[in-house]
Design a protein around this motif. Sequence first.
Motif, PDB file in Angstrom:
ATOM      1  N   ALA A  76     -33.888  77.097 109.564  1.00  0.00           N
ATOM      2  CA  ALA A  76     -34.833  75.971 109.599  1.00  0.00           C
ATOM      3  C   ALA A  76     -35.714  75.926 108.338  1.00  0.00           C
ATOM      4  O   ALA A  76     -35.796  74.872 107.680  1.00  0.00           O
ATOM      5  N   ILE A  77     -36.339  77.047 107.998  1.00  0.00           N
ATOM      6  CA  ILE A  77     -37.249  77.051 106.831  1.00  0.00           C
ATOM      7  C   ILE A  77     -36.478  76.783 105.530  1.00  0.00           C
ATOM      8  O   ILE A  77     -36.885  75.913 104.745  1.00  0.00           O
ATOM      9  N   PRO A  78     -35.351  77.484 105.266  1.00  0.00           N
ATOM     10  CA  PRO A  78     -34.605  77.155 104.042  1.00  0.00           C
ATOM     11  C   PRO A  78     -34.186  75.681 103.967  1.00  0.00           C
ATOM     12  O   PRO A  78     -34.249  75.059 102.902  1.00  0.00           O
ATOM     13  N   GLY A  79     -33.781  75.115 105.105  1.00  0.00           N
ATOM     14  CA  GLY A  79     -33.372  73.703 105.123  1.00  0.00           C
ATOM     15  C   GLY A  79     -34.531  72.794 104.746  1.00  0.00           C
ATOM     16  O   GLY A  79     -34.372  71.872 103.927  1.00  0.00           O
ATOM     17  N   ILE A  80     -35.698  73.070 105.327  1.00  0.00           N
ATOM     18  CA  ILE A  80     -36.875  72.242 105.019  1.00  0.00           C
ATOM     19  C   ILE A  80     -37.298  72.452 103.559  1.00  0.00           C
ATOM     20  O   ILE A  80     -37.684  71.499 102.873  1.00  0.00           O
ATOM     21  N   MET A  81     -37.180  73.707 103.091  1.00  0.00           N
ATOM     22  CA  MET A  81     -37.529  73.992 101.681  1.00  0.00           C
ATOM     23  C   MET A  81     -36.681  73.162 100.729  1.00  0.00           C
ATOM     24  O   MET A  81     -37.199  72.569  99.765  1.00  0.00           O
ATOM     25  N   ILE A  82     -35.391  73.113 100.991  1.00  0.00           N
ATOM     26  CA  ILE A  82     -34.489  72.326 100.123  1.00  0.00           C
ATOM     27  C   ILE A  82     -34.954  70.872 100.110  1.00  0.00           C
ATOM     28  O   ILE A  82     -35.060  70.237  99.052  1.00  0.00           O
ATOM     29  N   GLY A  83     -35.273  70.350 101.298  1.00  0.00           N
ATOM     30  CA  GLY A  83     -35.712  68.957 101.394  1.00  0.00           C
ATOM     31  C   GLY A  83     -36.978  68.700 100.600  1.00  0.00           C
ATOM     32  O   GLY A  83     -37.077  67.708  99.860  1.00  0.00           O
ATOM     33  N   LEU A  84     -37.950  69.609 100.729  1.00  0.00           N
ATOM     34  CA  LEU A  84     -39.232  69.400 100.035  1.00  0.00           C
ATOM     35  C   LEU A  84     -39.067  69.499  98.518  1.00  0.00           C
ATOM     36  O   LEU A  84     -39.624  68.684  97.771  1.00  0.00           O
ATOM     37  N   ILE A  85     -38.282  70.494  98.075  1.00  0.00           N
ATOM     38  CA  ILE A  85     -38.074  70.628  96.615  1.00  0.00           C
ATOM     39  C   ILE A  85     -37.333  69.397  96.092  1.00  0.00           C
ATOM     40  O   ILE A  85     -37.658  68.849  95.027  1.00  0.00           O
ATOM     41  N   MET A  86     -36.356  68.931  96.873  1.00  0.00           N
ATOM     42  CA  MET A  86     -35.586  67.751  96.456  1.00  0.00           C
ATOM     43  C   MET A  86     -36.485  66.510  96.382  1.00  0.00           C
ATOM     44  O   MET A  86     -36.330  65.662  95.501  1.00  0.00           O
ATOM     45  N   LEU A  87     -37.445  66.458  97.302  1.00  0.00           N
ATOM     46  CA  LEU A  87     -38.388  65.339  97.312  1.00  0.00           C
ATOM     47  C   LEU A  87     -39.236  65.353  96.025  1.00  0.00           C
ATOM     48  O   LEU A  87     -39.433  64.306  95.389  1.00  0.00           O
ATOM     49  N   VAL A  88     -39.680  66.538  95.625  1.00  0.00           N
ATOM     50  CA  VAL A  88     -40.476  66.663  94.395  1.00  0.00           C
ATOM     51  C   VAL A  88     -39.639  66.242  93.180  1.00  0.00           C
ATOM     52  O   VAL A  88     -40.109  65.489  92.311  1.00  0.00           O
ATOM     53  N   ILE A  89     -38.388  66.714  93.132  1.00  0.00           N
ATOM     54  CA  ILE A  89     -37.496  66.358  92.008  1.00  0.00           C
ATOM     55  C   ILE A  89     -37.296  64.833  91.970  1.00  0.00           C
ATOM     56  O   ILE A  89     -37.358  64.206  90.910  1.00  0.00           O
ATOM     57  N   THR A  90     -37.091  64.248  93.153  1.00  0.00           N
ATOM     58  CA  THR A  90     -36.861  62.796  93.234  1.00  0.00           C
ATOM     59  C   THR A  90     -38.073  62.032  92.699  1.00  0.00           C
ATOM     60  O   THR A  90     -37.931  61.079  91.913  1.00  0.00           O
ATOM     61  N   LEU A  91     -39.251  62.446  93.128  1.00  0.00           N
ATOM     62  CA  LEU A  91     -40.461  61.749  92.682  1.00  0.00           C
ATOM     63  C   LEU A  91     -40.657  61.912  91.181  1.00  0.00           C
ATOM     64  O   LEU A  91     -41.038  60.963  90.491  1.00  0.00           O
ATOM     65  N   GLY A  92     -40.360  63.117  90.659  1.00  0.00           N
ATOM     66  CA  GLY A  92     -40.483  63.375  89.221  1.00  0.00           C
ATOM     67  C   GLY A  92     -39.568  62.444  88.424  1.00  0.00           C
ATOM     68  O   GLY A  92     -40.014  61.770  87.473  1.00  0.00           O
TER      69      GLY A  92
END
Lengths: 425, 168
Positions: free
Chosen positions: A173-189
């Motif tokens: 669960a935590i690794p999955g959410i981590m991937i999502g959050l990091i991907m969200l930051v990359i997307t916004l950047g």
Amino acid sequence: MIVLIISLIVFLVMGIPIAYSLGLSGFCYFLVIHPDLLPVLPQRLFAGMNSYAMIALPLFVAMGLLMNAGGITTRLIDFSLLFVGRMRGGLGAVNVLASMIFGGISGSSVSDTASIGAVLIPEMKDRGYTAEFASGITVASSTMGMIIPPSVPMVIYALVAEESVGKLFLGSAIPGIMIGLIMLVITLGISYWKKYPREEIRLSKKEQFVRIRQSILAIIMPVFVIGSVVLGIATATESAGIGVLYSFIIGIFVIRGLKLKDIPPILKSAIMTSATVMIIIALSQLYVWILAIERVPELVAAFVTGLNLPAIVILLCIDVIILLTGTFVDVSPAILLLTPVFLPAVQALGMTAVQFGVILISGLAVGLVTPPVGMCLNVASAISRLGIGKIFKAAVPFLLANAITLVLITMLPSLSMWLPGLLMK
Amino acid sequence: MKGLIAAVAILSKFLEWVITFCFFIILMLTIILVVLRYGFNESIIGGNELMEYLFIYTTAIGASVALGRREHIKITWFVDKLSPVYRKIIDILAFLFIALINLVMIYYSFPWIRIVGGFESPVLRLPNRTIQIIIPIGCGLVILYCLYHILVLILGAGDTGGTEGAEG
């Protein structure tokens, strides 16, 4: 052992289905090395098919298909739009958030790409995003589908590693959410850099409330399914069965997109998917048996511990092997091939089966978006009409999230072990 | 040839409905068993055992249908690069190999079933052979589909109904 490896490679290269390649290479081994054991082959095949735990497999597949057929995808996209749509590059963020939620519902990356991609890739192109960006983010974010629980590959790994499905669901669960959050930051950047648009929310307050209510009922399903396993209320198979019933009720009575005539094709599709995976599992029993006869797991463990290298270096090397394997072999067979070889070795280095499972699935998920066999790439290519090479190139910046998370979960066991330790003894 | 293709299509459809029906029973049993346990503190004797046996049937038959439809997971990036003639030869060889391993399974399954097939299952008291027999049946169906694909490839009757498969 050489007979097994060479024959397996030859059969795989010939394009023989992985299940039968495993069976044939096992047959070659026994024919040359242990002809006295040949009569045991059908018994091993039968034992490989005979698993109560694996009944969860078609049930989880059916659960995701029912939710999808019910029309949950557009609801989830609208739901995500309400929360992240106003940001710059809103549709990119929606793509990532919807994939995170969809991953929990479908448990499959390919269906994630197909469902979300079919809606968002054309929509993003219309709103001024490049086709490469839209396709790249869709395939990269779909990797969360098989990491965020409940996940079909986790059930397969649990069977092979003889580990608790509940612990694996919690561990990922935590690794999955981590991937999502990091991907969200990359997307916004990237969106700020490329000046991608923000989205206006055109839904009335009442419509927003309806969308949230419908989505919430779908979003709580993974919590409900995982919770019943973790709390010991139901086995993984039973929780998947209840998940199917829940998806059916939501699809028919809440979202109202599911029709009764949709049910037989969905059940057929789920059981056919299950059969193609189960026959690999059944025939891989020959391979696992040969590994045991040849004492390969012990030899690999002894080799790895005898290297006198820091454990983290060896574990990172194993990460690379997982990534490379995922590039050429599909997820289920890769789990069946790698787990018996590497699990004893990493356990000798102090890693738990749960942590290795999370690393293995996270690493193999990347293989779904890398050429030449990346299934998600093929699906996205069919939707966007772009070549898989271009889509992969566009996905690379987002896959950085997977790479960072893979390294972190390898180095920090608590990321995958904290939740199982907290909620399950 | 058209008659053969139609017959195989009918067989595949029939087998698909058989396994879909088995899966429906499995699904119903799963739900009913949970409801009975928590709602009424009851159970269906042998329910779990029946589910396991039906699941074995769905796997053995489903795998053969998947071969008929060429939906099995495989690595095709190498054979995709071959010319159509070489690809056809490799395909025929591949089907021959698949038929071979299934023939081996059938050959060794009968002595195995003869020895242990008489024992009864723990709860339902079914003779094991009623379940084990699905191994030679499933393997036999796979051989049938292999022969069909080989025939279609040799006679050049075009598409054998396959969708190069992969995983969901």
